[in-house]
Design a protein around this motif. Structure first.
Motif, PDB file in Angstrom:
ATOM      1  N   VAL A  33       0.889  -1.306   0.082  1.00 18.12           N
ATOM      2  CA  VAL A  33      -0.029   0.097   0.028  1.00 18.12           C
ATOM      3  C   VAL A  33       0.834   1.099   0.252  1.00 18.12           C
ATOM      4  N   LEU A  34       1.973   1.327   0.716  1.00 16.86           N
ATOM      5  CA  LEU A  34       2.793   2.336   0.926  1.00 16.86           C
ATOM      6  C   LEU A  34       3.531   2.572  -0.297  1.00 16.86           C
ATOM      7  N   ILE A  35       4.187   1.558  -0.883  1.00 14.01           N
ATOM      8  CA  ILE A  35       4.956   1.794  -2.057  1.00 14.01           C
ATOM      9  C   ILE A  35       4.051   2.189  -3.222  1.00 14.01           C
ATOM     10  N   GLY A  36       2.875   1.422  -3.284  1.00 12.50           N
ATOM     11  CA  GLY A  36       2.076   1.568  -4.457  1.00 12.50           C
ATOM     12  C   GLY A  36       1.557   3.103  -4.296  1.00 12.50           C
ATOM     13  N   GLY A  37       1.154   3.814  -2.951  1.00 14.26           N
ATOM     14  CA  GLY A  37       0.903   5.151  -2.690  1.00 14.26           C
ATOM     15  C   GLY A  37       1.926   6.042  -3.225  1.00 14.26           C
ATOM     16  N   LEU A  62       3.652   8.983   3.843  1.00 12.51           N
ATOM     17  CA  LEU A  62       4.049   7.682   3.424  1.00 12.51           C
ATOM     18  C   LEU A  62       5.073   7.294   3.773  1.00 12.51           C
ATOM     19  N   TRP A  63       6.308   8.095   4.063  1.00 13.87           N
ATOM     20  CA  TRP A  63       7.719   7.704   4.531  1.00 13.87           C
ATOM     21  C   TRP A  63       7.670   7.535   6.151  1.00 13.87           C
ATOM     22  N   ALA A  64       6.694   8.140   6.633  1.00 15.16           N
ATOM     23  CA  ALA A  64       6.646   8.216   8.376  1.00 15.16           C
ATOM     24  C   ALA A  64       5.783   6.889   8.540  1.00 15.16           C
ATOM     25  N   ALA A  73      12.945   2.807   2.447  1.00 16.97           N
ATOM     26  CA  ALA A  73      13.624   3.036   1.406  1.00 16.97           C
ATOM     27  C   ALA A  73      12.810   2.744  -0.083  1.00 16.97           C
ATOM     28  N   PHE A  74      12.306   1.618   0.021  1.00 15.50           N
ATOM     29  CA  PHE A  74      11.136   1.376  -1.300  1.00 15.50           C
ATOM     30  C   PHE A  74      10.155   2.536  -1.471  1.00 15.50           C
ATOM     31  N   VAL A  75       9.805   2.926  -0.426  1.00 17.56           N
ATOM     32  CA  VAL A  75       8.853   4.311  -0.497  1.00 17.56           C
ATOM     33  C   VAL A  75       9.373   5.379  -1.110  1.00 17.56           C
ATOM     34  N   SER A  76      10.590   5.463  -0.712  1.00 13.62           N
ATOM     35  CA  SER A  76      11.308   6.733  -1.206  1.00 13.62           C
ATOM     36  C   SER A  76      11.610   6.395  -2.761  1.00 13.62           C
ATOM     37  N   ALA A  77      12.110   4.913  -3.032  1.00 12.61           N
ATOM     38  CA  ALA A  77      12.524   4.754  -4.367  1.00 12.61           C
ATOM     39  C   ALA A  77      11.254   5.004  -5.383  1.00 12.61           C
ATOM     40  N   GLY A  78      10.116   4.614  -4.849  1.00 13.27           N
ATOM     41  CA  GLY A  78       8.941   4.463  -5.288  1.00 13.27           C
ATOM     42  C   GLY A  78       8.561   5.780  -6.127  1.00 13.27           C
ATOM     43  N   ALA A 109      20.517   7.980 -10.281  1.00 15.00           N
ATOM     44  CA  ALA A 109      20.098   9.497  -9.756  1.00 15.00           C
ATOM     45  C   ALA A 109      19.313   9.283  -8.535  1.00 15.00           C
ATOM     46  N   SER A 110      18.600   8.147  -8.428  1.00 11.50           N
ATOM     47  CA  SER A 110      17.707   7.965  -7.200  1.00 11.50           C
ATOM     48  C   SER A 110      18.092   7.527  -6.132  1.00 11.50           C
ATOM     49  N   LEU A 111      19.792   7.321  -6.178  1.00 10.23           N
ATOM     50  CA  LEU A 111      20.381   6.684  -4.874  1.00 10.23           C
ATOM     51  C   LEU A 111      20.518   7.697  -3.846  1.00 10.23           C
ATOM     52  N   ALA A 112      20.947   9.047  -4.138  1.00 12.72           N
ATOM     53  CA  ALA A 112      21.083   9.966  -3.051  1.00 12.72           C
ATOM     54  C   ALA A 112      19.575  10.158  -2.271  1.00 12.72           C
ATOM     55  N   PHE A 113      18.417  10.145  -2.977  1.00 14.19           N
ATOM     56  CA  PHE A 113      17.161  10.729  -2.220  1.00 14.19           C
ATOM     57  C   PHE A 113      17.162   9.290  -1.296  1.00 14.19           C
ATOM     58  N   VAL A 114      17.382   8.126  -2.110  1.00 14.48           N
ATOM     59  CA  VAL A 114      16.609   6.957  -1.351  1.00 14.48           C
ATOM     60  C   VAL A 114      17.511   6.749  -0.078  1.00 14.48           C
ATOM     61  N   ILE A 115      18.786   6.851  -0.278  1.00 14.54           N
ATOM     62  CA  ILE A 115      19.897   6.320   0.658  1.00 14.54           C
ATOM     63  C   ILE A 115      19.529   7.462   1.843  1.00 14.54           C
ATOM     64  N   LEU A 116      19.545   8.665   1.668  1.00 16.37           N
ATOM     65  CA  LEU A 116      19.445   9.646   2.642  1.00 16.37           C
ATOM     66  C   LEU A 116      18.056   9.402   3.390  1.00 16.37           C
ATOM     67  N   HIS A 117      16.951   9.223   2.844  1.00 15.46           N
ATOM     68  CA  HIS A 117      15.646   9.169   3.353  1.00 15.46           C
ATOM     69  C   HIS A 117      15.558   7.669   4.256  1.00 15.46           C
ATOM     70  N   ALA A 118      16.321   6.602   3.639  1.00 13.03           N
ATOM     71  CA  ALA A 118      16.206   5.343   4.604  1.00 13.03           C
ATOM     72  C   ALA A 118      17.191   5.556   5.793  1.00 13.03           C
ATOM     73  N   ALA A 119      18.465   6.179   5.406  1.00 11.86           N
ATOM     74  CA  ALA A 119      19.379   6.542   6.584  1.00 11.86           C
ATOM     75  C   ALA A 119      18.599   7.067   7.893  1.00 11.86           C
ATOM     76  N   LEU A 120      18.089   8.210   7.436  1.00 11.42           N
ATOM     77  CA  LEU A 120      17.375   9.050   8.411  1.00 11.42           C
ATOM     78  C   LEU A 120      15.894   8.671   8.927  1.00 11.42           C
ATOM     79  N   TRP A 121      15.449   7.656   8.519  1.00 13.23           N
ATOM     80  CA  TRP A 121      14.240   7.027   8.953  1.00 13.23           C
ATOM     81  C   TRP A 121      14.531   6.464  10.330  1.00 13.23           C
ATOM     82  N   THR A 122      13.408   6.550  11.248  1.00 13.68           N
ATOM     83  CA  THR A 122      13.319   6.058  12.565  1.00 13.68           C
ATOM     84  C   THR A 122      12.273   5.419  13.013  1.00 13.68           C
ATOM     85  N   ASP A 123      12.415   4.202  13.684  1.00 19.65           N
ATOM     86  CA  ASP A 123      11.076   3.694  14.279  1.00 19.65           C
ATOM     87  C   ASP A 123      10.711   4.248  15.332  1.00 19.65           C
ATOM     88  N   ARG A 124      11.095   5.439  15.835  1.00 17.59           N
ATOM     89  CA  ARG A 124      10.602   6.150  17.153  1.00 17.59           C
ATOM     90  C   ARG A 124       9.684   7.532  16.561  1.00 17.59           C
TER      91      ARG A 124
END
Length: 415
Positions: A33-37, A62-64, A73-78, A109-124
């Motif tokens: 659902v999140l990736i499709g969204g 969606l990221w949160a 990471a997959f949401v950011s990539a999508g 080209a997508s790697l910077a966006f995906v890696i940054l958002h994946a690295a900064l994501w937190t479950d808190r």
């Protein structure tokens, strides 16, 4: 029993309103659902319709909602890949190659966006997650990450808060951050309300008095055909455009080809008997490469008006050549000449790629320009929505700061 049912209902509503996900949804379905969204938001938000841009402001939510770093990471990539979906075809057009090279650059080209958002994501949840998204948004707006910071949701600020200027930018930034918290429904309602009001009252940016942008359909020969006949054709086009009383004519990026004394003298003679000033794209060859510029020409002569701050990476800007002590590629001014002056006006110029990223326009706005001039040479974007996205972005920024806008683009003629 009725009391128990009402109590459970209250808890469910509270969870749906204040939580960022419903625990009853299985993880696999939740991910889909999140990736499709995210893909849908990327496609629709960056369709080239300026009024659709606010859809991109749902990306932080969606990221949160993601339950793991992998899902984030997959949401950011999508989202990013959907928003930049025209790149593979554009690269194939530019290099006259198959789609594989374009697909490779698209993924890279997508790697910077995906890696940054994946690295900064937190479950808190709460403040920690909001601050981390804010950090990601800032980093994707400025170099070095901002160099590939396409499809930034903050671009929609001008559609949601037209004419608000810096206050509108701040309100949009705050809204994006709140979208990552338990208060996201309130933020969505407020942002959606302003969006609907703006869409109902929407007007395109004004054209400055005495100014006109000229779109061309010269395809890839623009800037490559250096013949005198080509310059004469452009001169005839300019003279035709002045019949409506314009004193300043803007031509697309690369319109004049190489900026040489011969080209300057030709145009000076052509404009000698008029009060007309032509602003056109050109290339200035230097020892280590070339500058992509806008020049201003009148009957009194010509001058370089603006040096592009951020040329297109890879196809134009190739910093690795300098690292290997090789010459070639376009020079990047990065933070140089954010505004220029012409005809008593302070102008914020944006050439092609600069219309897709954030910091060039924000830097220009800090210097209080009177108008925006956006030029591009998008012959290679045939079959994509890239130029429409550039125009939508420029219009959104112009409406945010309530500035007049002049645009001039070259495209491939339709067959």
């Amino acid at each position: 029993m009725i009391v128990d049912i009402l109590a459970r209902f209250r808890i469910q509503v509270f969870s749906a309103w204040h939580g960022l996900s419903l625990p009853s949804i299985p993880d696999r379905l939740h991910q889909v659902v999140l990736i499709g969204g995210a893909i849908i938001v990327g496609v629709l938000g960056w369709s080239g319709d300026v009024l659709a841009l606010p859809l991109a402001m749902t990306f932080p939510m969606l990221w949160a909602f993601s339950r793991s770093r992998v899902t984030a990471a997959f949401v950011s990539a999508g989202y990013f890949l959907a928003a930049s979906r025209g790149l593979p075809q554009g690269v194939a057009n530019f290099y006259a190659s198959n789609l594989w090279s374009g697909l490779f650059l698209w993924i890279v080209a997508s790697l910077a966006f995906v890696i940054l958002h994946a690295a900064l994501w937190t479950d808190r949840p709460g403040q920690a997650r909001a601050l981390r998204y804010g950090a990601a948004a800032v980093l994707m707006a400025i170099p070095p990450f901002g160099i590939v910071g396409w499809a930034h949701p903050i671009t929609a600020a001008g559609v949601v808060f037209p004419g608000w200027g810096r206050a509108g930018f701040g309100a949009a930034a705050a809204g994006l951050i709140v979208m990552t918290t338990r208060w996201w429904p309130a933020a969505a309602i407020i942002l959606g309300g302003f969006w609907l009001w703006s869409a109902a009252m929407w007007t395109v940016p004004d054209l400055p008095e005495g100014w006109r942008g000229v779109d061309l359909e010269h395809g890839k020969k623009l800037g490559r055909d250096t013949s005198l006949e080509q310059q004469r054709d452009l001169s005839a086009t300019v003279k035709h455009a002045t019949r409506e009383g314009a004193r300043f004519i803007v031509l697309p990026e690369s319109a004049l080809g190489f900026w040489t004394p011969t080209v300057e003298q030709f145009w000076q003679r052509e404009l000698a008997t008029s009060r007309l000033t032509v602003i056109a794209g050109a290339a200035v060859v230097e020892r280590t490469g070339y500058d992509n510029v806008l020049v201003a020409i009148s009957g009194d002569g010509g001058r370089i008006l603006y040096h592009e701050r951020m040329p297109v990476p890879v196809s134009m800007w190739q910093p690795w050549l300098a690292w290997n002590e090789q010459d070639g590629g376009a020079q990047a001014g990065l933070f140089a000449n954010p505004v220029v002056e012409l005809g008593g006006r302070r102008i914020a110029p944006l050439i092609c790629y600069e219309q897709l990223i954030v910091w060039p326009v924000l830097q220009s706005m800090l210097h209080g320009p009177d108008m925006i001039v956006a030029a591009g040479n998008g012959w290679w974007t045939s079959g994509t929505s890239i130029i429409a996205i550039q125009q939508a972005s420029a219009a959104a920024w112009a409406r945010l700061f309530n500035l007049p806008l002049v645009t001039a683009f070259n495209t491939q003629a339709e067959e």
